[in-house]
Design a protein around this motif. Structure first.
Motif, short mmCIF file in Angstrom:
data_model
loop_
_atom_site.label_atom_id
_atom_site.label_comp_id
_atom_site.label_asym_id
_atom_site.label_seq_id
_atom_site.Cartn_x
_atom_site.Cartn_y
_atom_site.Cartn_z
N ASP A 89 0.83 -1.21 0.00
CA ASP A 89 0.00 0.00 0.00
C ASP A 89 0.86 1.26 0.00
O ASP A 89 0.58 2.22 -0.71
N TYR A 90 1.92 1.24 0.80
CA TYR A 90 2.83 2.39 0.84
C TYR A 90 3.50 2.58 -0.52
O TYR A 90 3.58 3.71 -1.03
N LEU A 91 3.97 1.49 -1.12
CA LEU A 91 4.61 1.58 -2.43
C LEU A 91 3.66 2.15 -3.47
O LEU A 91 4.03 3.05 -4.24
N LYS A 92 2.44 1.69 -3.48
CA LYS A 92 1.44 2.20 -4.44
C LYS A 92 1.16 3.68 -4.20
O LYS A 92 1.04 4.46 -5.14
N ARG A 93 1.04 4.07 -2.94
CA ARG A 93 0.79 5.48 -2.60
C ARG A 93 1.95 6.36 -3.04
O ARG A 93 1.76 7.42 -3.64
N MET A 94 3.18 5.92 -2.80
CA MET A 94 4.35 6.69 -3.22
C MET A 94 4.42 6.79 -4.74
O MET A 94 4.80 7.83 -5.28
N HIS A 105 6.85 9.51 -6.28
CA HIS A 105 8.09 9.27 -5.55
C HIS A 105 8.78 7.96 -5.94
O HIS A 105 9.76 7.57 -5.30
N VAL A 106 8.25 7.27 -6.95
CA VAL A 106 8.85 6.02 -7.41
C VAL A 106 9.37 6.23 -8.82
O VAL A 106 8.65 6.69 -9.69
N ASP A 107 10.64 5.91 -9.00
CA ASP A 107 11.25 5.99 -10.33
C ASP A 107 11.53 4.57 -10.78
O ASP A 107 12.28 3.84 -10.12
N ALA A 108 10.91 4.14 -11.87
CA ALA A 108 11.11 2.79 -12.39
C ALA A 108 11.64 2.88 -13.81
O ALA A 108 11.13 3.65 -14.63
N ARG A 109 12.66 2.09 -14.07
CA ARG A 109 13.27 2.07 -15.41
C ARG A 109 13.41 0.63 -15.87
O ARG A 109 13.74 -0.25 -15.08
N THR A 167 15.88 -8.68 -19.39
CA THR A 167 15.36 -7.36 -19.09
C THR A 167 15.83 -6.96 -17.70
O THR A 167 15.75 -7.76 -16.77
N ARG A 168 16.32 -5.73 -17.57
CA ARG A 168 16.71 -5.20 -16.27
C ARG A 168 15.68 -4.18 -15.83
O ARG A 168 15.33 -3.26 -16.59
N VAL A 169 15.21 -4.33 -14.60
CA VAL A 169 14.23 -3.41 -14.02
C VAL A 169 14.89 -2.76 -12.81
O VAL A 169 15.41 -3.46 -11.94
N THR A 170 14.88 -1.44 -12.76
CA THR A 170 15.42 -0.70 -11.62
C THR A 170 14.32 0.16 -11.04
O THR A 170 13.65 0.89 -11.77
N VAL A 171 14.12 0.06 -9.73
CA VAL A 171 13.09 0.84 -9.04
C VAL A 171 13.76 1.57 -7.90
O VAL A 171 14.45 0.97 -7.07
N ARG A 172 13.54 2.89 -7.86
CA ARG A 172 14.07 3.71 -6.76
C ARG A 172 12.90 4.34 -6.02
O ARG A 172 11.99 4.88 -6.63
N LEU A 173 12.97 4.27 -4.71
CA LEU A 173 11.95 4.85 -3.84
C LEU A 173 12.66 5.62 -2.74
O LEU A 173 13.29 5.02 -1.86
N LEU A 174 12.59 6.95 -2.83
CA LEU A 174 13.23 7.82 -1.85
C LEU A 174 14.70 7.41 -1.65
O LEU A 174 15.50 7.59 -2.54
N ASN A 175 15.06 6.84 -0.49
CA ASN A 175 16.47 6.54 -0.21
C ASN A 175 16.78 5.05 -0.34
O ASN A 175 17.73 4.57 0.26
N ARG A 176 16.02 4.31 -1.12
CA ARG A 176 16.25 2.88 -1.29
C ARG A 176 15.98 2.47 -2.72
O ARG A 176 15.36 3.22 -3.48
#
Length: 80
Positions: free
Chosen positions: A27-32, A37-41, A53-62
């Motif tokens: 739920d927190y991830l979906k809200r962010m 606040h979520v960067d996905a590449r 396929t490489r998937v990178t997900v950044r959320l604030l400091n992680r």
């Protein structure tokens, strides 16, 4: 963990599987994500011919990075 092709032709990783890897609940991830606040590449490795396929997900400091083989199964991951 797997990634699949979504309805709009985009790659989808289940947030319920991804969230614990980022140390949060789904739920927190979906809200962010809704708040921007979520960067996905996604990078498809066409050069090597492996279909990975490489998937990178950044959320604030992680963050999380996963490599999936052509069939969609996770073969490598790292978290920070």
């Amino acid at each position: 963990m797997r990634h699949t092709l979504g309805q709009q032709g985009d790659w989808v990783v289940d947030p319920c599987e991804l969230a614990p890897r980022l140390g949060v609940d789904a739920d927190y991830l979906k809200r962010m994500e809704r708040q921007g606040h979520v960067d996905a590449r996604i990078k498809i490795d066409d050069d090597s011919g492996t279909g990975q396929t490489r998937v990178t997900v950044r959320l604030l400091n992680r963050g999380w990075k996963g490599t999936f083989h052509g069939g969609g199964a996770l073969i490598y991951e790292e978290m920070w």
